[in-house]
Write a protein that holds these residues in place. Structure first.
Motif, PDB file in Angstrom:
ATOM      1  N   GLN A 244       0.699  -3.459   6.022  1.00 43.63           N
ATOM      2  CA  GLN A 244       0.439  -3.755   4.637  1.00 43.63           C
ATOM      3  C   GLN A 244       1.085  -2.237   3.878  1.00 43.63           C
ATOM      4  N   SER A 245       1.677  -1.396   4.678  1.00 44.07           N
ATOM      5  CA  SER A 245       2.286  -0.280   4.104  1.00 44.07           C
ATOM      6  C   SER A 245       3.557  -0.538   3.248  1.00 44.07           C
TER       7      SER A 245
ATOM      8  N   TYR B  50       0.672   2.143  11.966  1.00 41.22           N
ATOM      9  CA  TYR B  50       0.316   0.718  12.684  1.00 41.22           C
ATOM     10  C   TYR B  50       0.412  -0.302  11.769  1.00 41.22           C
ATOM     11  N   CYS B  51       0.432  -0.084  10.290  1.00 44.71           N
ATOM     12  CA  CYS B  51      -0.168  -1.172   9.455  1.00 44.71           C
ATOM     13  C   CYS B  51       0.947  -2.162   8.769  1.00 44.71           C
TER      14      CYS B  51
ATOM     15  N   CYS C  35       0.715  -1.312   0.110  1.00 44.17           N
ATOM     16  CA  CYS C  35      -0.026  -0.197  -0.052  1.00 44.17           C
ATOM     17  C   CYS C  35       0.783   1.454   0.287  1.00 44.17           C
TER      18      CYS C  35
ATOM     19  N   ALA D 131      -5.968  -3.092   0.446  1.00 44.98           N
ATOM     20  CA  ALA D 131      -4.763  -2.172   0.745  1.00 44.98           C
ATOM     21  C   ALA D 131      -4.236  -0.917  -0.324  1.00 44.98           C
ATOM     22  N   TRP D 132      -5.128  -0.290  -0.251  1.00 38.88           N
ATOM     23  CA  TRP D 132      -5.076   0.585  -1.477  1.00 38.88           C
ATOM     24  C   TRP D 132      -5.228   2.151  -0.943  1.00 38.88           C
TER      25      TRP D 132
ATOM     26  N   ARG E 279      -1.857  11.007   3.722  1.00 41.68           N
ATOM     27  CA  ARG E 279      -3.374  11.808   3.745  1.00 41.68           C
ATOM     28  C   ARG E 279      -3.663  12.448   5.153  1.00 41.68           C
TER      29      ARG E 279
ATOM     30  N   GLU F  69       0.281   4.184   1.334  1.00 39.10           N
ATOM     31  CA  GLU F  69      -0.103   4.939   2.480  1.00 39.10           C
ATOM     32  C   GLU F  69       1.204   4.650   3.424  1.00 39.10           C
TER      33      GLU F  69
ATOM     34  N   CYS G 121       0.459   4.631   7.253  1.00 39.21           N
ATOM     35  CA  CYS G 121      -0.439   4.527   8.248  1.00 39.21           C
ATOM     36  C   CYS G 121       0.929   3.468   9.207  1.00 39.21           C
TER      37      CYS G 121
HETATM   38 FE1  SF4 Z   1      -3.198   2.675   5.580  1.00 40.75          FE
HETATM   39 FE2  SF4 Z   1      -5.086   0.848   4.998  1.00 40.75          FE
HETATM   40 FE3  SF4 Z   1      -2.741   1.095   3.445  1.00 40.75          FE
HETATM   41 FE4  SF4 Z   1      -2.665  -0.173   5.742  1.00 40.75          FE
HETATM   42  S1  SF4 Z   1      -3.809  -0.754   3.885  1.00 40.75           S
HETATM   43  S2  SF4 Z   1      -1.149   1.262   4.988  1.00 40.75           S
HETATM   44  S3  SF4 Z   1      -4.309   1.326   6.990  1.00 40.75           S
HETATM   45  S4  SF4 Z   1      -4.243   2.621   3.855  1.00 40.75           S
END
Ligand code: SF4
Ligand code: SAM
Ligand code: DTB
Length: 343
Positions: free
Chosen positions: A86-87, A83-84, A77, A125-126, A192, A79, A81
């Motif tokens: 998937q980033s 905590y994630c 992803c 995860a977008w 964002r 983004e 974030c």
């Molecule tokens: Fe952020 Fe959602 Fe991407 Fe994880 S999947 S980094 S929470 S936007």
């Protein structure tokens, strides 16, 4: 149009406001940060009694909705974030994959329904969906709905047009979390803004879908940040019908891997405040249940949480399995919530 019936209609006597209500008869009804602080900080027994009283006025206190989650597009992803898992900005070791095929999603949803789920949530995860993916997403919504499940998607930001397309396909809820307070937000995500989040929520609402928006506790935020997050949600033109409260699952390699765990009592207080400020919303005890004792979860249900995610995995992280939850429900005399008639 404001829907007053989804707002809190109780006075906060036990919370120390001397019987005054924050509803003064003028529209829109708003709760102030000070009022919310008073409720949050009231004696624990008073707070829980008040939350349970509100809960009983609007819901069967022994019914908890069982939701299932599926990651329809995992990892990579754009983004950041903090905590994630998937980033793409964090070395979490997660393998990225492409958007799943519709048939595979429908097979998973059917299995979830047969195992007792009434709500199905699909996450991608977008940063935002690409227009070329909309046709596939529409087919997923239509197929899952046809199985008799309530549908929810969480795909990142949505334009008004994309929100309209998903609403037309029959999507019941769209999940997009504000995650934390406006003040703390820039320490968690930089790609964002908080305002971007609110804009997507407004697009979802404008398209006629129900809103699912909540956040995460345990990212290093203060108590005031948690209260402020709930005040923002409760003061939206219409409060979200669904409020997921996640406890951070620390992901190795993510920026928040070593965040201080949240005090369980503070977590329960936050659930109670969510229930009191948004009496008719589903308050979802979401991520982090593997780190919670049965007793902590029982307190969360008493405080007004009335939905959980079932199954061994959430999107990428672990969740208590079916066996544990079945035993927990039996121990607490809880039953799965039936899906109401389609509105
Ligand atoms: Fe952020 Fe959602 Fe991407 Fe994880 S999947 S980094 S929470 S936007
Ligand atoms: N990409 C979409 C988005 O962020 O809008 C949807 C998927 S995202 C994983 C959904 C929500 O899960 C996030 O907003 C966050 O609140 C929650 N979440 C993600 N990772 C988490 C973690 N490690 N612990 C607790 N909650 C988490
Ligand atoms: C939400 O607030 N929590 C759910 C749901 N909405 C999509 C997701 C939790 C994800 C936990 C981390 C993971 O599984 O990767």
């Amino acid at each position: 149009m404001l829907r007053e019936e989804n707002r809190s209609d109780i006075s906060v006597e036990q919370g120390g406001l001397g019987g005054r209500s924050w509803q003064d008869g003028t529209e829109p009804t708003r709760v102030s940060l000070d009022q919310a602080r008073i409720i949050y900080n009231s004696p624990f027994n008073d707070l829980l009694f008040q939350a349970q009283t509100v809960h009983r006025a609007h819901f069967d206190p022994n019914a908890v909705q069982i939701s299932r989650l599926l990651s329809i597009k995992t990892g990579g992803c754009a983004e950041d974030c903090g905590y994630c898992s998937q980033s793409a900005h964090a070395p979490t070791g997660l393998k990225a994959s492409r958007l799943m095929m519709v048939e595979k999603v429908l097979a998973e949803a059917r299995k979830a329904r047969d195992e007792g789920a009434s709500r199905y949530c699909m996450g991608a995860a977008w940063r935002r969906p690409k227009d070329r993916d909309m046709e596939t997403l529409v087919a997923m919504v239509a197929g899952v709905k046809a199985l008799g499940l309530e549908t929810c998607m969480t795909l990142g930001m949505l334009s008004p047009e994309q929100a309209g397309t998903l609403a037309d396909a029959g999507l019941d809820y769209y999940n997009h979390n504000i995650d934390t307070s406006e003040e703390f937000y820039p320490q968690v995500i930089t790609t964002r803004t908080f305002a971007d989040r609110l804009e997507t929520l407004a697009n979802v609402r404008e398209a006629g879908m129900k809103v699912c928006a909540g956040g995460i506790l345990g990212m290093g935020e203060t108590t005031d940040d948690r209260i402020s997050m709930l005040v923002t949600l409760a003061n939206l033109p219409e409060p979200p019908e669904s409020v997921p409260v996640n406890m951070l699952i620390p992901i190795p390699g993510s920026r928040l891997a070593n965040a201080e765990p949240v005090d369980p009592v503070e977590f329960v207080r936050t659930i109670a405040l969510a229930r009191i400020l948004m009496p008719r919303s589903h308050v979802r005890l979401s991520a982090g249940r593997t780190q919670m004792s049965d007793e902590m979860q029982a307190l969360c249900f008493f405080a007004g949480a009335n939905s959980i995610f079932a199954g061994d995995t959430l999107l990428t992280a672990e969740n208590p399995g079916e066996d544990h939850d079945t035993a927990l429900f039996r121990r607490l005399g809880l039953k799965p919530m039936e899906l109401g008639p389609a509105e």
